[in-house]
Design a protein around this motif. Sequence first.
Motif, short mmCIF file in Angstrom:
data_model
loop_
_atom_site.label_atom_id
_atom_site.label_comp_id
_atom_site.label_asym_id
_atom_site.label_seq_id
_atom_site.Cartn_x
_atom_site.Cartn_y
_atom_site.Cartn_z
N ALA A 176 76.20 62.65 144.29
CA ALA A 176 75.72 61.67 145.27
C ALA A 176 75.35 60.35 144.60
CB ALA A 176 74.51 62.24 146.02
N ALA A 177 74.77 60.44 143.39
CA ALA A 177 74.40 59.22 142.67
C ALA A 177 75.64 58.42 142.29
CB ALA A 177 73.61 59.59 141.42
N LYS A 178 76.69 59.11 141.86
CA LYS A 178 77.92 58.40 141.48
C LYS A 178 78.61 57.79 142.70
CE LYS A 178 78.85 60.78 137.16
NZ LYS A 178 78.58 59.54 136.39
N ILE A 179 78.61 58.53 143.81
CA ILE A 179 79.22 57.99 145.03
C ILE A 179 78.43 56.79 145.53
CG2 ILE A 179 79.69 58.50 147.46
CD1 ILE A 179 80.43 61.34 146.63
N ALA A 180 77.10 56.84 145.41
CA ALA A 180 76.27 55.70 145.83
C ALA A 180 76.58 54.47 144.98
CB ALA A 180 74.80 56.07 145.71
N ASP A 181 76.73 54.65 143.66
CA ASP A 181 77.11 53.52 142.80
C ASP A 181 78.46 52.97 143.19
OD1 ASP A 181 74.79 53.68 141.35
OD2 ASP A 181 75.64 54.87 139.72
N SER A 182 79.40 53.87 143.50
CA SER A 182 80.75 53.46 143.89
C SER A 182 80.70 52.66 145.19
CB SER A 182 81.65 54.69 144.06
OG SER A 182 82.93 54.32 144.51
N ASN A 183 79.88 53.10 146.12
CA ASN A 183 79.78 52.39 147.41
C ASN A 183 79.17 51.00 147.26
OD1 ASN A 183 80.90 54.59 148.72
ND2 ASN A 183 78.91 55.49 149.28
N ARG A 184 78.38 50.80 146.19
CA ARG A 184 77.80 49.48 145.93
C ARG A 184 78.76 48.60 145.12
NH1 ARG A 184 73.16 52.43 144.43
NH2 ARG A 184 73.45 51.81 142.25
N GLY A 185 79.95 49.11 144.85
CA GLY A 185 80.94 48.32 144.12
C GLY A 185 80.85 48.46 142.62
N LEU A 186 80.04 49.42 142.11
CA LEU A 186 79.92 49.62 140.68
C LEU A 186 80.96 50.63 140.22
CD1 LEU A 186 76.04 49.90 140.38
CD2 LEU A 186 77.47 47.90 139.95
N PRO A 187 81.79 50.29 139.25
CA PRO A 187 82.79 51.24 138.76
C PRO A 187 82.12 52.42 138.07
CG PRO A 187 82.73 49.32 137.35
CD PRO A 187 81.85 49.01 138.53
N VAL A 188 82.71 53.59 138.18
CA VAL A 188 82.17 54.82 137.62
C VAL A 188 83.21 55.42 136.68
CG1 VAL A 188 81.31 57.14 138.14
CG2 VAL A 188 80.78 55.23 139.68
N ALA A 189 82.77 55.90 135.52
CA ALA A 189 83.69 56.54 134.59
C ALA A 189 84.17 57.86 135.17
CB ALA A 189 83.00 56.78 133.25
N THR A 190 85.45 58.13 135.07
CA THR A 190 86.03 59.36 135.58
C THR A 190 86.58 60.19 134.44
OG1 THR A 190 88.18 58.29 135.90
CG2 THR A 190 86.66 58.22 137.74
N ALA A 191 86.94 61.43 134.76
CA ALA A 191 87.38 62.36 133.72
C ALA A 191 88.63 61.86 133.00
CB ALA A 191 87.64 63.73 134.34
N ASP A 192 89.48 61.12 133.70
CA ASP A 192 90.71 60.66 133.05
C ASP A 192 90.63 59.18 132.65
OD1 ASP A 192 90.67 59.65 135.59
OD2 ASP A 192 92.78 60.06 136.04
N SER A 193 89.41 58.66 132.51
CA SER A 193 89.24 57.28 132.06
C SER A 193 89.69 57.15 130.61
CB SER A 193 87.77 56.86 132.16
OG SER A 193 87.34 56.79 133.48
N THR A 194 90.20 55.99 130.28
CA THR A 194 90.48 55.71 128.88
C THR A 194 89.18 55.32 128.18
OG1 THR A 194 90.89 53.36 129.28
CG2 THR A 194 92.79 54.85 129.46
N VAL A 195 89.19 55.37 126.87
CA VAL A 195 88.00 54.99 126.11
C VAL A 195 87.63 53.54 126.41
CG1 VAL A 195 87.07 54.63 123.79
CG2 VAL A 195 88.44 56.66 124.28
N GLY A 196 88.65 52.68 126.54
CA GLY A 196 88.40 51.28 126.84
C GLY A 196 87.71 51.10 128.18
N ASP A 197 88.21 51.81 129.23
CA ASP A 197 87.59 51.72 130.55
C ASP A 197 86.17 52.26 130.53
OD1 ASP A 197 89.81 50.55 131.67
OD2 ASP A 197 90.64 52.43 132.45
N TYR A 198 86.00 53.38 129.81
CA TYR A 198 84.66 53.98 129.79
C TYR A 198 83.66 53.07 129.07
CZ TYR A 198 80.71 56.96 129.08
OH TYR A 198 79.43 57.44 129.09
N LEU A 199 84.05 52.49 127.93
CA LEU A 199 83.15 51.62 127.20
C LEU A 199 82.80 50.38 128.02
CD1 LEU A 199 84.66 51.80 123.59
CD2 LEU A 199 82.55 52.83 124.41
N THR A 200 83.78 49.86 128.77
CA THR A 200 83.52 48.71 129.64
C THR A 200 82.52 49.07 130.72
OG1 THR A 200 85.76 47.88 129.24
CG2 THR A 200 84.60 47.02 131.16
N TYR A 201 82.70 50.25 131.31
CA TYR A 201 81.77 50.73 132.35
C TYR A 201 80.38 50.94 131.76
CZ TYR A 201 79.18 54.71 134.23
OH TYR A 201 78.18 55.56 134.64
#
Length: 422
Positions: free
Chosen positions: A56-81
């Motif tokens: 629920a916390a991750k979905i709430a962040d997503s609904n506010r427009g904040l990107p969330v790290a996912t299981a198949d994120s690259t290291v670059g995407d995750y570090l940026t997040y």
Amino acid sequence: MTAPKRKKARANGEGTIYQRKDGRWEAAGYVLAADGSHKRVRVYGTTRKDAANKLAAKIADSNRGLPVATADSTVGDYLTYWLGSVAIHRLRENTHTRYATCIRLHLIPGLGTKKVTRLTARDVRTLLDRLRTTCQCCAQGLDTERKACCAIGECCQKRLSPLTVTYVHSVLKSALEHAVREDELPRNIARNVKTTAPRPRRFQPLTATEARQFLDTARSDRLHALYELALRTGLRKGELLGLHWEDLDLDGGIASIRRSLQRTRTGGLTHLPTKTRASERRIALPTECIHSLKEHKERQDKERETAGAAWRDSGLVFTTPAGGPFDPTNLTRRFRSVLARTGLRRIRFHDLRHSTATLLLEQGVDLIVIKELLGHAHIGVTAGVYAHVRLRLQRQAIDTLGDALGPTDVDPDAPPAAAVVR
């Protein structure tokens, strides 16, 4: 017979929750990823409620427009997040800027395209080895821009220092540790890579004779009280420049260290909390500092009268002639000019702090007292930084004991004197 009551189905967008064979609960749902698309994220918990709350916390962040790290994120995407959504709320601005530079220059170019879940210890070790051995002018393309180094066939071999390589490693560990805490990764791969601890940075504290010489020369300087306070109490540069008159009790001889003046990229000269919670402290003021601070107050009052309407009443102890905050960089320049007039070797302003601790240790002051004065979070920090001084004192102690146990003129046949051992 009454039919068993069915569990209420979860609404659209709430994701799914189920119990795994290993007993843990897994929750999955779609969230906004770092690349702008919507991807499935999985979180885990020991109870159904725990997993549901995390999702629920991750979905709430997503609904506010904040990107969330996912299981198949690259290291670059995750570090940026992580840098933009997590670290920014936990780090001081200047530290966050250093982290961002480290990620941009070293981690994303080296590991950015790899999947976070498939990152291995070997990948991390290979990156660190490459940073140790690769010319950074060539790796970052600076040689091409300047038409130098490898671009003209004369590589300058500008490699990262062992301290910087260790810093890159620590930033990666911090980022992945958050993924472990959030149950996005089973373990922190970067922690499995052991690096050689770099040698501590050598500093050149002033001797007692040099310290007296420095203070004698600085006596004619407008900031004499600052230099005396720095050398006699070991305050950091930012702590000195962040002092307000309300922080000083000159009659009682006490200073309260509450804040630090720093230059940040977005806010310019800004008052920030002290470096650590332990750095927020009260210290006793030496008599010499009380006298010099009173003289400084009189000089500042005259400057206020001279400036008139142009005076900026900041309440700070150490200011510009117009009353504004004193830039840390300008203080460094002024300090170097005092050193030059004194004829002493060139040292950093921070070495005045090291000089304080070294001189106190050599006078036999207890390590815990020095730790409290300097505002270190742990006594291990104090002991580690000044280990070389303690070793020298140990040598002196051993030599003193050697003198005591050496040959004497006492009659060997005389009865031993009684001694009390405490």
